[in-house]
Write a protein that holds these residues in place. Structure first.
Motif, short mmCIF file in Angstrom:
data_model
loop_
_atom_site.label_atom_id
_atom_site.label_comp_id
_atom_site.label_asym_id
_atom_site.label_seq_id
_atom_site.Cartn_x
_atom_site.Cartn_y
_atom_site.Cartn_z
N GLU A 239 0.83 -1.20 0.00
CA GLU A 239 0.00 0.00 0.00
C GLU A 239 0.86 1.26 0.00
OE1 GLU A 239 -3.83 1.98 2.30
OE2 GLU A 239 -2.92 0.16 3.10
N ALA A 240 1.92 1.26 0.78
CA ALA A 240 2.82 2.42 0.82
C ALA A 240 3.46 2.65 -0.55
CB ALA A 240 3.88 2.21 1.89
N LEU A 241 3.86 1.57 -1.23
CA LEU A 241 4.46 1.70 -2.55
C LEU A 241 3.45 2.24 -3.56
CD1 LEU A 241 6.50 -1.64 -2.66
CD2 LEU A 241 7.44 0.68 -2.52
N VAL A 242 2.20 1.81 -3.44
CA VAL A 242 1.16 2.30 -4.36
C VAL A 242 0.96 3.79 -4.20
CG1 VAL A 242 -1.29 2.18 -4.94
CG2 VAL A 242 -0.03 0.08 -4.48
N TYR A 243 0.87 4.26 -2.94
CA TYR A 243 0.72 5.71 -2.72
C TYR A 243 1.87 6.48 -3.36
CZ TYR A 243 -3.17 5.31 0.62
OH TYR A 243 -4.38 5.09 1.20
N GLU A 244 3.07 5.97 -3.18
CA GLU A 244 4.25 6.65 -3.74
C GLU A 244 4.17 6.69 -5.27
OE1 GLU A 244 9.09 5.93 -3.87
OE2 GLU A 244 7.90 5.04 -2.25
N TYR A 245 3.77 5.57 -5.87
CA TYR A 245 3.70 5.50 -7.34
C TYR A 245 2.60 6.42 -7.87
CZ TYR A 245 3.35 3.58 -12.04
OH TYR A 245 3.32 3.43 -13.40
N LEU A 246 1.43 6.40 -7.24
CA LEU A 246 0.32 7.23 -7.72
C LEU A 246 0.64 8.71 -7.57
CD1 LEU A 246 -2.75 5.23 -6.35
CD2 LEU A 246 -1.90 5.32 -8.70
N ARG A 247 1.30 9.07 -6.49
CA ARG A 247 1.66 10.47 -6.30
C ARG A 247 2.67 10.90 -7.38
NH1 ARG A 247 1.93 10.27 -1.37
NH2 ARG A 247 -0.11 11.16 -1.03
N SER A 248 3.60 10.03 -7.70
CA SER A 248 4.57 10.36 -8.75
C SER A 248 3.91 10.42 -10.13
CB SER A 248 5.70 9.31 -8.78
OG SER A 248 5.23 8.07 -9.25
N SER A 249 2.74 9.81 -10.27
CA SER A 249 1.99 9.83 -11.53
C SER A 249 0.95 10.94 -11.56
CB SER A 249 1.30 8.47 -11.75
OG SER A 249 2.24 7.42 -11.76
N SER A 250 0.99 11.82 -10.53
CA SER A 250 0.09 12.99 -10.44
C SER A 250 -1.38 12.58 -10.34
CB SER A 250 0.29 13.91 -11.66
OG SER A 250 1.62 14.38 -11.72
N TYR A 251 -1.63 11.44 -9.71
CA TYR A 251 -3.02 11.02 -9.47
C TYR A 251 -3.55 11.77 -8.25
CZ TYR A 251 -7.05 7.89 -8.89
OH TYR A 251 -8.32 7.37 -8.77
N LEU A 252 -4.67 12.44 -8.40
CA LEU A 252 -5.15 13.38 -7.39
C LEU A 252 -6.08 12.78 -6.35
CD1 LEU A 252 -5.96 16.40 -9.75
CD2 LEU A 252 -3.85 15.97 -8.45
N PHE A 253 -6.54 11.54 -6.57
CA PHE A 253 -7.62 11.02 -5.74
C PHE A 253 -7.11 10.12 -4.61
CE2 PHE A 253 -9.16 12.01 -9.97
CZ PHE A 253 -10.21 12.87 -9.67
N ILE A 254 -6.02 10.52 -3.99
CA ILE A 254 -5.45 9.81 -2.85
C ILE A 254 -5.22 10.82 -1.74
CG2 ILE A 254 -4.39 7.94 -4.17
CD1 ILE A 254 -1.77 9.52 -4.10
N PRO A 255 -5.02 10.36 -0.51
CA PRO A 255 -4.77 11.30 0.59
C PRO A 255 -3.59 12.21 0.31
CG PRO A 255 -5.22 9.11 1.44
CD PRO A 255 -5.10 8.98 -0.04
N THR A 256 -3.71 13.46 0.71
CA THR A 256 -2.64 14.42 0.52
C THR A 256 -1.38 13.98 1.27
OG1 THR A 256 -4.30 16.16 0.39
CG2 THR A 256 -2.02 16.86 0.73
N ILE A 257 -1.58 13.48 2.47
CA ILE A 257 -0.47 12.96 3.28
C ILE A 257 -0.66 11.45 3.42
CG2 ILE A 257 0.63 12.96 5.55
CD1 ILE A 257 -0.24 15.87 5.84
N SER A 258 0.29 10.69 2.96
CA SER A 258 0.25 9.23 3.15
C SER A 258 1.68 8.76 3.31
CB SER A 258 -0.44 8.53 1.97
OG SER A 258 0.10 8.96 0.74
N GLN A 259 2.13 8.74 4.51
CA GLN A 259 3.52 8.42 4.82
C GLN A 259 3.62 7.04 5.46
OE1 GLN A 259 4.29 11.66 7.47
NE2 GLN A 259 4.85 13.08 5.83
N SER A 260 4.66 6.32 5.10
CA SER A 260 4.93 5.03 5.72
C SER A 260 6.23 5.15 6.51
CB SER A 260 5.08 3.94 4.67
OG SER A 260 5.38 2.70 5.26
N HIS A 261 6.19 4.68 7.74
CA HIS A 261 7.40 4.72 8.55
C HIS A 261 7.40 3.52 9.50
CE1 HIS A 261 4.94 6.25 11.90
NE2 HIS A 261 4.39 7.03 11.02
N ALA A 262 8.57 3.18 9.98
CA ALA A 262 8.68 2.06 10.90
C ALA A 262 7.90 2.39 12.16
CB ALA A 262 10.15 1.81 11.24
N PRO A 263 7.33 1.40 12.86
CA PRO A 263 7.31 -0.01 12.47
C PRO A 263 6.07 -0.35 11.65
CG PRO A 263 6.53 0.20 14.71
CD PRO A 263 6.79 1.60 14.21
#
Length: 478
Positions: A239-263
């Protein structure tokens, strides 16, 4: 802290009070019908409990053995003019000899609890506190306790007194916030419900003036099966990778902030209902705006060039839909028929699906879907979509994302709307793919037969209802 004086409740209640749970059938138990009296007063009898927990990832918890042989956290009745926190500290010392006078506490619960001594007219209302300690402290049973023991959260005994399992779970969630996720003491945390996978979910504000976020986090302590724990981590990583990919593709329909961090934690915008975000279709004039905004989000997703796969250890979703759908039903027909027949009396319309199952399976085998060619969310239900009248749609929970045939998401979405009694007829011609609906019917039917580990069959029932909804739309459009 709140002060309770413990008066004779007969003076406060000239008529006998009624247990609050009698008005809530989900809480009622036949034990409340018993006549034997064990509590001091009619009405609420106030108690305090102490959950003493080490600061480990899988913490040790101090339990007592009661005289009836059950395990419990230390606690007991509040004395006159005694604060709830002071009562919890006193009871812990009397029953375990552990002195918490200089240990900081966190309030974790206050309210009516399950207790075998309760009747229709007398009940327990407790206030419970978490006391965090660095290591297990020496303890010795006293007062009402026969014995004391330190037990890992992951290895708690099955039989705990009254509501003490729920109280310990609440304490563990607070422990997880403070010691695993390192939330500040001032953080305001609200439990969030929903989702089928075993994650912690909650809304959090780090201070009264900060924005609110939604947090989803894996916790290995919740799993006894290592393969399921790994599965949980992998889907969160995906899921974290998908958010990163969609944001890099300028897809607008995802949360503005979606960060993945340990743990293994994802933090995103909360889209809380209090801020006019809808997590279900509105039942008013805004309904069609809601549907059209979300359909637009799906079609814009299909224009994004898809990667080959988001996670090497996760089977692509379009393959799972086939292998765990009609492909599996072909080998387990008797099990499926038995499962569908179980819904015969509860859901009369199940009869039609039951009688048509062989025809559906044959049709699916002779009409396979086209090769997948576009990117899809693959779990396009209302529960995974936030919508705001001014800001449009935001899609969350992307762990099933992968290749699909066009209209897969819109088909799934219309099925979910129909399942919840919304009219989708005006959208079927342009946005519904009956072949993908047939694929989903097989997947949901097969999954509705799977056993559940916790005995709660509601997830399986919802999968069957989704299959039934898909079947009803399939028969209208094929």
């Amino acid at each position: 802290m709140t002060e309770f004086s413990s008066p004779n409740n007969q003076e406060l209640y000239p008529l006998k009070p009624i247990h609050p749970w009698l008005e809530h059938p989900n809480h009622y138990t036949p034990a409340l019908d018993r006549q034997e009296r064990e509590l001091w007063y009619d009405g609420p009898n106030y108690t305090a409990d102490a959950v003493i927990m080490t600061r480990d990832a899988d913490p040790l918890i101090l339990l007592i053995t009661r005289r009836d042989g059950s395990y419990a956290v230390p606690g007991g009745f509040i004395d006159a003019s005694e604060s709830t926190e002071r009562a919890a500290i006193r009871e812990a010392y009397e029953e375990t000899s552990v002195n918490l006078a200089d240990t900081k506490s966190s309030l974790i619960f206050s309210g009516v609890v399950d207790d075998p001594r309760a009747t229709k007219h007398a009940w327990i209302e407790t206030t419970a506190f978490l006391f965090s300690v660095d290591k297990p402290l020496p303890s010795k049973a006293g007062d009402d306790a026969l014995d004391t023991t330190w037990c890992r959260y992951s290895q708690l005994p099955g039989e705990l007194y009254g509501s003490h399992r729920e109280i310990i779970d609440a304490a563990y969630e607070r422990h997880f916030h403070l010691h695993t996720l390192k939330f500040p003491e001032t953080a305001v945390v609200e439990k969030a419900y929903g989702g089928h996978m075993l994650y912690h979910r909650f809304f959090v504000k780090h201070s009264s003036s900060s924005p609110q976020y939604f947090v989803k986090s894996h916790d290995k302590v919740l799993f006894s099966d290592q393969s399921r724990a790994n599965h949980s981590i992998q889907y969160l990583e995906k899921e974290a990778l998908v958010y990163e990919y969609l944001r890099s593709s300028s897809y607008l329909f995802i949360p503005t902030i979606s960060q993945s961090h340990a743990p293994h934690t994802i933090t995103m915008d909360a889209y809380h209902p209090d801020e006019n975000w809808y997590w279900r279709a509105p039942k008013n004039a805004a309904y069609h705006n809601y549907v059209e905004d979300i359909l637009s989000a799906f079609y814009q997703l299909e224009t994004i060039v898809p990667p080959t796969n988001f996670h090497e250890n996760i089977e692509p979703t379009h393959i799972l839909l086939a292998t765990e759908g009609w492909g599996a039903i072909h080998d387990t027909t008797d099990t499926v028929y038995t499962s569908l027949f179980a819904y015969h009396h509860e859901i009369p319309s199940a009869d039609t699906l039951y009688s048509d199952l062989t025809n559906l399976r044959d049709y699916a085998l002779h009409h396979p879907p086209q090769p997948p060619s576009v990117l899809a969310h693959h779990d396009a239900r209302q529960a995974n979509i936030a919508w705001h009248p001014s800001h449009g749609a935001r899609l969350v929970d992307w762990s099933w994302t992968g290749l699909a045939t066009p209209k897969s998401d819109s088909t799934n979405f219309l099925i979910d709307l129909h399942k919840h009694d919304h009219d989708v007829s005006r959208y079927l011609d342009d946005h519904f793919d009956p072949i993908h609906a047939l694929t989903l019917i097989g997947f949901w039917i097969e999954h509705s037969t799977w056993p559940v580990g916790n005995g709660d069959n509601d997830v399986r029932k919802q999968q069957f209802l989704s299959a039934l909804s898909a079947y009803e739309l399939f028969t209208k459009t094929i």
